[in-house]
Write a protein that holds these residues in place. Structure first.
Motif, PDB file in Angstrom:
ATOM      1  N   ASP A 165       5.661   7.362  -7.239  1.00  0.00           N
ATOM      2  CA  ASP A 165       6.328   8.436  -7.969  1.00  0.00           C
ATOM      3  C   ASP A 165       7.451   9.075  -7.173  1.00  0.00           C
ATOM      4  O   ASP A 165       8.151   9.970  -7.676  1.00  0.00           O
ATOM      5  CB  ASP A 165       5.315   9.509  -8.378  1.00  0.00           C
ATOM      6  N   ASN A 166       7.651   8.620  -5.928  1.00  0.00           N
ATOM      7  CA  ASN A 166       8.719   9.166  -5.085  1.00  0.00           C
ATOM      8  C   ASN A 166       9.076   8.139  -4.007  1.00  0.00           C
ATOM      9  O   ASN A 166       8.734   8.301  -2.835  1.00  0.00           O
ATOM     10  CB  ASN A 166       8.266  10.488  -4.448  1.00  0.00           C
ATOM     11  N   LEU A 167       9.749   7.085  -4.423  1.00  0.00           N
ATOM     12  CA  LEU A 167      10.042   5.993  -3.487  1.00  0.00           C
ATOM     13  C   LEU A 167      10.978   6.418  -2.359  1.00  0.00           C
ATOM     14  O   LEU A 167      11.045   5.750  -1.328  1.00  0.00           O
ATOM     15  CB  LEU A 167      10.648   4.810  -4.243  1.00  0.00           C
ATOM     16  N   SER A 168      11.681   7.531  -2.530  1.00  0.00           N
ATOM     17  CA  SER A 168      12.554   7.991  -1.447  1.00  0.00           C
ATOM     18  C   SER A 168      11.746   8.304  -0.186  1.00  0.00           C
ATOM     19  O   SER A 168      12.280   8.286   0.921  1.00  0.00           O
ATOM     20  CB  SER A 168      13.350   9.221  -1.875  1.00  0.00           C
ATOM     21  N   ALA A 169      10.433   8.559  -0.342  1.00  0.00           N
ATOM     22  CA  ALA A 169       9.582   8.856   0.816  1.00  0.00           C
ATOM     23  C   ALA A 169       9.436   7.660   1.743  1.00  0.00           C
ATOM     24  O   ALA A 169       9.128   7.823   2.927  1.00  0.00           O
ATOM     25  CB  ALA A 169       8.208   9.325   0.349  1.00  0.00           C
ATOM     26  N   ILE A 170       9.625   6.447   1.209  1.00  0.00           N
ATOM     27  CA  ILE A 170       9.475   5.251   2.055  1.00  0.00           C
ATOM     28  C   ILE A 170      10.831   4.593   2.350  1.00  0.00           C
ATOM     29  O   ILE A 170      10.882   3.437   2.770  1.00  0.00           O
ATOM     30  CB  ILE A 170       8.511   4.226   1.420  1.00  0.00           C
ATOM     31  N   LEU A 171      11.923   5.331   2.151  1.00  0.00           N
ATOM     32  CA  LEU A 171      13.248   4.753   2.403  1.00  0.00           C
ATOM     33  C   LEU A 171      13.435   4.243   3.833  1.00  0.00           C
ATOM     34  O   LEU A 171      14.070   3.204   4.037  1.00  0.00           O
ATOM     35  CB  LEU A 171      14.346   5.763   2.060  1.00  0.00           C
ATOM     36  N   PRO A 172      12.904   4.939   4.862  1.00  0.00           N
ATOM     37  CA  PRO A 172      13.055   4.380   6.217  1.00  0.00           C
ATOM     38  C   PRO A 172      12.475   2.972   6.340  1.00  0.00           C
ATOM     39  O   PRO A 172      13.098   2.090   6.946  1.00  0.00           O
ATOM     40  CB  PRO A 172      12.309   5.386   7.098  1.00  0.00           C
ATOM     41  N   SER A 173      11.291   2.760   5.757  1.00  0.00           N
ATOM     42  CA  SER A 173      10.688   1.428   5.798  1.00  0.00           C
ATOM     43  C   SER A 173      11.479   0.443   4.959  1.00  0.00           C
ATOM     44  O   SER A 173      11.657  -0.724   5.341  1.00  0.00           O
ATOM     45  CB  SER A 173       9.242   1.482   5.285  1.00  0.00           C
ATOM     46  N   VAL A 174      11.971   0.892   3.818  1.00  0.00           N
ATOM     47  CA  VAL A 174      12.760   0.023   2.950  1.00  0.00           C
ATOM     48  C   VAL A 174      14.032  -0.418   3.670  1.00  0.00           C
ATOM     49  O   VAL A 174      14.429  -1.583   3.600  1.00  0.00           O
ATOM     50  CB  VAL A 174      13.103   0.741   1.625  1.00  0.00           C
ATOM     51  N   ARG A 175      14.677   0.516   4.373  1.00  0.00           N
ATOM     52  CA  ARG A 175      15.899   0.154   5.121  1.00  0.00           C
ATOM     53  C   ARG A 175      15.589  -0.885   6.186  1.00  0.00           C
ATOM     54  O   ARG A 175      16.329  -1.861   6.361  1.00  0.00           O
ATOM     55  CB  ARG A 175      16.516   1.402   5.761  1.00  0.00           C
ATOM     56  N   GLN A 176      14.493  -0.672   6.911  1.00  0.00           N
ATOM     57  CA  GLN A 176      14.122  -1.612   7.970  1.00  0.00           C
ATOM     58  C   GLN A 176      13.864  -3.007   7.399  1.00  0.00           C
ATOM     59  O   GLN A 176      14.367  -4.008   7.916  1.00  0.00           O
ATOM     60  CB  GLN A 176      12.886  -1.105   8.706  1.00  0.00           C
ATOM     61  N   ILE A 177      13.082  -3.071   6.313  1.00  0.00           N
ATOM     62  CA  ILE A 177      12.789  -4.357   5.689  1.00  0.00           C
ATOM     63  C   ILE A 177      14.058  -4.955   5.092  1.00  0.00           C
ATOM     64  O   ILE A 177      14.278  -6.174   5.153  1.00  0.00           O
ATOM     65  CB  ILE A 177      11.703  -4.191   4.613  1.00  0.00           C
ATOM     66  N   GLY A 178      14.914  -4.111   4.516  1.00  0.00           N
ATOM     67  CA  GLY A 178      16.159  -4.595   3.936  1.00  0.00           C
ATOM     68  C   GLY A 178      17.050  -5.278   4.962  1.00  0.00           C
ATOM     69  O   GLY A 178      17.668  -6.310   4.684  1.00  0.00           O
ATOM     70  N   HIS A 179      17.131  -4.711   6.170  1.00  0.00           N
ATOM     71  CA  HIS A 179      17.893  -5.345   7.247  1.00  0.00           C
ATOM     72  C   HIS A 179      17.300  -6.710   7.584  1.00  0.00           C
ATOM     73  O   HIS A 179      18.027  -7.690   7.785  1.00  0.00           O
ATOM     74  CB  HIS A 179      17.887  -4.449   8.487  1.00  0.00           C
ATOM     75  N   LYS A 180      15.977  -6.772   7.662  1.00  0.00           N
ATOM     76  CA  LYS A 180      15.306  -8.046   7.961  1.00  0.00           C
ATOM     77  C   LYS A 180      15.612  -9.078   6.880  1.00  0.00           C
ATOM     78  O   LYS A 180      15.941 -10.234   7.174  1.00  0.00           O
ATOM     79  CB  LYS A 180      13.792  -7.836   8.044  1.00  0.00           C
ATOM     80  N   HIS A 181      15.489  -8.651   5.613  1.00  0.00           N
ATOM     81  CA  HIS A 181      15.738  -9.568   4.514  1.00  0.00           C
ATOM     82  C   HIS A 181      17.165 -10.118   4.550  1.00  0.00           C
ATOM     83  O   HIS A 181      17.388 -11.312   4.327  1.00  0.00           O
ATOM     84  CB  HIS A 181      15.495  -8.860   3.182  1.00  0.00           C
ATOM     85  N   TYR A 229       0.835  -1.199   0.000  1.00  0.00           N
ATOM     86  CA  TYR A 229       0.000   0.000   0.000  1.00  0.00           C
ATOM     87  C   TYR A 229       0.877   1.260   0.000  1.00  0.00           C
ATOM     88  O   TYR A 229       0.635   2.209  -0.783  1.00  0.00           O
ATOM     89  CB  TYR A 229      -0.899  -0.022   1.225  1.00  0.00           C
ATOM     90  N   ALA A 230       1.910   1.279   0.849  1.00  0.00           N
ATOM     91  CA  ALA A 230       2.803   2.438   0.914  1.00  0.00           C
ATOM     92  C   ALA A 230       3.564   2.620  -0.392  1.00  0.00           C
ATOM     93  O   ALA A 230       3.751   3.751  -0.862  1.00  0.00           O
ATOM     94  CB  ALA A 230       3.782   2.268   2.076  1.00  0.00           C
ATOM     95  N   ALA A 231       3.996   1.508  -0.998  1.00  0.00           N
ATOM     96  CA  ALA A 231       4.713   1.599  -2.271  1.00  0.00           C
ATOM     97  C   ALA A 231       3.819   2.187  -3.359  1.00  0.00           C
ATOM     98  O   ALA A 231       4.267   3.003  -4.175  1.00  0.00           O
ATOM     99  CB  ALA A 231       5.220   0.227  -2.678  1.00  0.00           C
ATOM    100  N   ALA A 232       2.559   1.782  -3.376  1.00  0.00           N
ATOM    101  CA  ALA A 232       1.626   2.314  -4.378  1.00  0.00           C
ATOM    102  C   ALA A 232       1.394   3.807  -4.160  1.00  0.00           C
ATOM    103  O   ALA A 232       1.356   4.593  -5.123  1.00  0.00           O
ATOM    104  CB  ALA A 232       0.307   1.549  -4.316  1.00  0.00           C
ATOM    105  N   GLN A 233       1.246   4.200  -2.909  1.00  0.00           N
ATOM    106  CA  GLN A 233       1.022   5.617  -2.593  1.00  0.00           C
ATOM    107  C   GLN A 233       2.176   6.492  -3.066  1.00  0.00           C
ATOM    108  O   GLN A 233       1.981   7.625  -3.522  1.00  0.00           O
ATOM    109  CB  GLN A 233       0.852   5.796  -1.082  1.00  0.00           C
ATOM    110  N   HIS A 234       3.403   5.974  -2.936  1.00  0.00           N
ATOM    111  CA  HIS A 234       4.598   6.786  -3.187  1.00  0.00           C
ATOM    112  C   HIS A 234       5.383   6.280  -4.392  1.00  0.00           C
ATOM    113  O   HIS A 234       6.593   6.480  -4.456  1.00  0.00           O
ATOM    114  CB  HIS A 234       5.486   6.776  -1.947  1.00  0.00           C
TER     115      HIS A 234
END
Length: 305
Positions: free
Chosen positions: A84-100, A77-82
């Motif tokens: 056009d500007n994925l940098s807005a969700i970078l904090p979440s991406v970093r968190q998930i990236g660490h988990k992955h 849902y967050a990816a769809a919202q943003h």
């Protein structure tokens, strides 16, 4: 971390989606708000039917409780919202990236996930999932997956490059097992190869990988490090979970408490996580936690004083 962010911004610039694709993806936001969890439930059903070996990489309790499905639905849902500007969700991406990275997610897993996610969208939405919508989401997923893969590769390279760092899982032996209370036990872990271990930031965790004899799949759990960085061992303090309100008992915590003793060996990933102590300012710091959540807080407090 700055290098990682700047590189991701380059990725977003280099792989911009066309305006039509962005428009279509953003138009699906209301649909995802309503059907997102149904889509992710169907996604996991399809994924595990086609690739049962991937059950070795997931938290089975979170699957049963629906937490994994909800987390993925929120991320989509967050990816769809943003989009056009994925940098807005970078904090979440970093968190998930660490988990992955801690779970051992590889590049080859992303096409499998994308395929089954698109099929799940089609299953749940039926004729509403038009060819244009599926094509737009296929393009969008490609950009999102590329962002994750780039970030996780950089995390992996950074972890491997530092003194005592490593990629994947490494064998650690339990050197001490200390009962802290009726429900919490600390495990002191040292590498079997007797080499150096990676430094970590207070608040980070390690991923423990075990396979209890009565379980058909490998189980992975993240546990916060509970002793100071720079020591020749890692310590985790594990609460033994029990069946409460019809939730499954903690398979891994019970296994560690009841079956793992001094001298036993478990597999561990390098320290990861973004919930860390920020000492870049002189503002007062308040530490708030509940239950066993005090584990990283005590380490942060000891570091501060």
């Amino acid at each position: 971390m700055t290098a990682v962010v700047s590189n991701l911004e380059k990725i977003n610039t280099m792989k911009m989606l066309d305006d039509r694709t962005i428009e279509i993806v953003k138009s699906t936001v209301p649909v995802l708000q309503v059907h997102g969890e149904a889509i992710t439930r169907r996604f996991y059903e399809r994924l595990f039917e086609a690739h049962p070996e991937l059950l070795n990489m997931f938290n089975h309790a979170h699957q049963q409780q629906g937490q994994q499905q909800m987390a993925l639905a929120n991320a989509v849902y967050a990816a769809a919202q943003h989009i056009d500007n994925l940098s807005a969700i970078l904090p979440s991406v970093r968190q998930i990236g660490h988990k992955h990275r801690g779970l051992g997610v590889k590049k080859e897993h992303y096409p499998v996930v994308g395929e089954n996610l698109l099929l799940a969208i089609q299953d749940v939405l039926g004729s509403a999932a038009t060819p244009d919508i599926l094509a737009a989401w296929e393009k969008a997923y490609g950009v999102i997956a590329s962002t994750f893969m780039q970030m996780e590769q950089q995390f992996d390279e950074q972890a491997s490059a530092q003194p005592g760092g490593w990629s994947g899982f490494r064998s650690f032996q339990v050197k001490r097992k200390v009962k802290e209370s009726d429900v919490i036990t600390s495990f002191y872990l040292e590498p079997v190869d007797q080499g150096a271990i990676a430094y970590f930031i207070p608040g980070q965790y390690i991923t423990v990988r075990v396979q209890p004899k009565d379980q058909p799949f490998v189980h992975l759990r993240q546990y916060s490090l509970s002793d100071a960085p720079g020591l020749p061992y890692y310590r985790i303090s594990v609460k033994k979970e029990s069946a409460i309100q019809e939730k499954p008992a903690g398979v891994v915590s019970s296994y560690l408490h009841e079956q793992i003793g001094v001298g036993d060996v478990i597999e561990v990933s390098a320290p990861a996580g973004v919930f860390t102590l920020d000492r870049s300012h002189d503002l007062p710091i308040v530490l708030i936690s509940g239950g066993v959540g005090l584990t990283p807080m005590i380490l942060m407090l000891n570091t501060l004083i």
